[in-house]
Design a protein around this motif. Structure first.
Motif, PDB file in Angstrom:
ATOM      1  N   SER A   2     -30.797 -17.910 -37.940  1.00 49.96           N
ATOM      2  CA  SER A   2     -31.591 -17.716 -36.735  1.00 49.96           C
ATOM      3  C   SER A   2     -31.036 -18.489 -35.540  1.00 49.96           C
ATOM      4  O   SER A   2     -31.633 -18.488 -34.495  1.00 49.96           O
ATOM      5  CB  SER A   2     -33.031 -18.149 -37.001  1.00 49.96           C
ATOM      6  N   TRP A   3     -29.915 -19.141 -35.682  1.00 45.50           N
ATOM      7  CA  TRP A   3     -29.405 -19.952 -34.586  1.00 45.50           C
ATOM      8  C   TRP A   3     -28.192 -19.280 -33.975  1.00 45.50           C
ATOM      9  O   TRP A   3     -27.544 -18.455 -34.572  1.00 45.50           O
ATOM     10  CB  TRP A   3     -29.057 -21.369 -35.048  1.00 45.50           C
ATOM     11  N   ARG A   6     -24.691 -20.804 -27.732  1.00 40.11           N
ATOM     12  CA  ARG A   6     -24.496 -20.055 -26.502  1.00 40.11           C
ATOM     13  C   ARG A   6     -23.682 -20.891 -25.528  1.00 40.11           C
ATOM     14  O   ARG A   6     -23.917 -22.069 -25.370  1.00 40.11           O
ATOM     15  CB  ARG A   6     -25.838 -19.707 -25.872  1.00 40.11           C
ATOM     16  N   PRO A  30     -37.043 -26.597 -28.156  1.00 41.35           N
ATOM     17  CA  PRO A  30     -35.949 -25.840 -28.772  1.00 41.35           C
ATOM     18  C   PRO A  30     -36.463 -24.532 -29.376  1.00 41.35           C
ATOM     19  O   PRO A  30     -37.642 -24.415 -29.723  1.00 41.35           O
ATOM     20  CB  PRO A  30     -35.426 -26.779 -29.856  1.00 41.35           C
ATOM     21  N   ALA A  31     -35.582 -23.556 -29.531  1.00 43.17           N
ATOM     22  CA  ALA A  31     -35.980 -22.208 -29.937  1.00 43.17           C
ATOM     23  C   ALA A  31     -36.137 -22.016 -31.444  1.00 43.17           C
ATOM     24  O   ALA A  31     -36.929 -21.188 -31.872  1.00 43.17           O
ATOM     25  CB  ALA A  31     -34.961 -21.208 -29.407  1.00 43.17           C
ATOM     26  N   ASN A  32     -35.392 -22.723 -32.268  1.00 44.11           N
ATOM     27  CA  ASN A  32     -35.330 -22.428 -33.704  1.00 44.11           C
ATOM     28  C   ASN A  32     -36.216 -23.339 -34.546  1.00 44.11           C
ATOM     29  O   ASN A  32     -36.269 -24.542 -34.316  1.00 44.11           O
ATOM     30  CB  ASN A  32     -33.885 -22.551 -34.205  1.00 44.11           C
ATOM     31  N   ARG A  98     -38.305 -28.352 -34.503  1.00 44.28           N
ATOM     32  CA  ARG A  98     -37.494 -27.278 -33.940  1.00 44.28           C
ATOM     33  C   ARG A  98     -36.115 -27.830 -33.567  1.00 44.28           C
ATOM     34  O   ARG A  98     -35.947 -29.026 -33.406  1.00 44.28           O
ATOM     35  CB  ARG A  98     -38.149 -26.702 -32.681  1.00 44.28           C
ATOM     36  N   TRP A  99     -35.188 -26.930 -33.393  1.00 50.65           N
ATOM     37  CA  TRP A  99     -33.839 -27.312 -32.998  1.00 50.65           C
ATOM     38  C   TRP A  99     -33.179 -26.130 -32.299  1.00 50.65           C
ATOM     39  O   TRP A  99     -33.593 -24.987 -32.454  1.00 50.65           O
ATOM     40  CB  TRP A  99     -33.017 -27.758 -34.210  1.00 50.65           C
ATOM     41  N   GLU A 100     -32.131 -26.455 -31.542  1.00 52.27           N
ATOM     42  CA  GLU A 100     -31.347 -25.412 -30.884  1.00 52.27           C
ATOM     43  C   GLU A 100     -30.010 -26.009 -30.465  1.00 52.27           C
ATOM     44  O   GLU A 100     -29.939 -27.173 -30.088  1.00 52.27           O
ATOM     45  CB  GLU A 100     -32.087 -24.883 -29.650  1.00 52.27           C
ATOM     46  N   THR A 102     -26.820 -25.052 -27.895  1.00 50.37           N
ATOM     47  CA  THR A 102     -26.240 -24.188 -26.871  1.00 50.37           C
ATOM     48  C   THR A 102     -24.806 -24.645 -26.646  1.00 50.37           C
ATOM     49  O   THR A 102     -24.351 -25.602 -27.277  1.00 50.37           O
ATOM     50  CB  THR A 102     -27.034 -24.289 -25.545  1.00 50.37           C
ATOM     51  N   TYR A 107     -30.478 -29.632 -28.952  1.00 53.95           N
ATOM     52  CA  TYR A 107     -31.866 -29.955 -28.644  1.00 53.95           C
ATOM     53  C   TYR A 107     -32.634 -30.111 -29.955  1.00 53.95           C
ATOM     54  O   TYR A 107     -32.486 -29.276 -30.850  1.00 53.95           O
ATOM     55  CB  TYR A 107     -32.534 -28.830 -27.845  1.00 53.95           C
ATOM     56  N   THR A 108     -33.445 -31.155 -30.069  1.00 54.39           N
ATOM     57  CA  THR A 108     -34.289 -31.317 -31.250  1.00 54.39           C
ATOM     58  C   THR A 108     -35.696 -31.742 -30.845  1.00 54.39           C
ATOM     59  O   THR A 108     -35.895 -32.381 -29.815  1.00 54.39           O
ATOM     60  CB  THR A 108     -33.729 -32.372 -32.233  1.00 54.39           C
TER      61      THR A 108
END
Length: 184
Positions: A2-3, A6, A30-32, A98-100, A102, A107-108
């Motif tokens: 799911s990650w 970008r 974060p998105a994930n 959550r985490w993301e 880019t 991001y956490t």
């Protein structure tokens, strides 16, 4: 998985890549989400703690000829709080963790009573590590640790699916090698 990593390209007159990156790095959710299996992992560790606490209290209460009232009360409270904690805490943590990643940063967001949001710029990453304790291995989970040149310490993403953690570590390693800067 799911990650996604970008990469954003800034093309503005008079704006350097470094200042553009600094301007884009804002604190945001974060998105994930982490793996759903993390809820079981957190519940197991919490259950171990409760079993030890209730066990010690029960030994004192049941082996004492005249157990103090306060000890009986604390044992009763523990027996009521333990199942509530085991039901609420894992779901609450799952909603928050959550985490993301880019092209600019990692991001956490983690915690449940005390919440922690972190941003680690890609250019500041020094090492990427994967850790797995025996219980994480049973749940096929891993913890990714991103060490940066920060006094706040490393950024950790716990509760990741093991395969996702391996792929994310490889992608972060590749991204940081391609990012200019000395990570200090």
């Amino acid at each position: 998985m799911s990650w996604a990593v970008r990469s954003e390209v800034v093309q503005a007159e008079g704006v350097t890549e470094e200042t553009a990156t600094t301007e884009r790095l804002t604190l945001r959710p974060p998105a994930n989400r982490v793996s759903r299996r993390a809820m079981g992992y957190w519940a197991v560790w919490a259950a171990v703690g409760w079993v030890i606490l209730v066990g010690v209290q029960a030994v004192f209460v049941f082996t004492s000829d005249d157990a103090p009232t306060w000890l009986v009360v604390t044992l009763t409270i523990s027996c009521v709080l333990a199942p509530l904690h085991l039901l609420v805490m894992p779901q609450w943590r799952y909603r928050i963790h959550r985490w993301e990643v880019t092209g600019d940063a990692v991001y956490t967001q983690e915690g449940w009573l005390k919440q922690d949001w972190r941003i680690a710029p890609i250019s500041r990453i020094q090492t990427v590590d994967i850790e797995r304790d025996p219980v994480e291995q049973l749940f096929r989970l891993a913890k990714l640790t991103v060490t940066t040149a920060s006094a706040a310490g490393p950024v950790k993403i716990s509760g990741l699916d093991h395969a996702d953690a391996l792929a994310l570590a490889a992608e972060l390693t590749k991204t940081t090698q391609a990012t200019p800067g000395d990570a200090t």
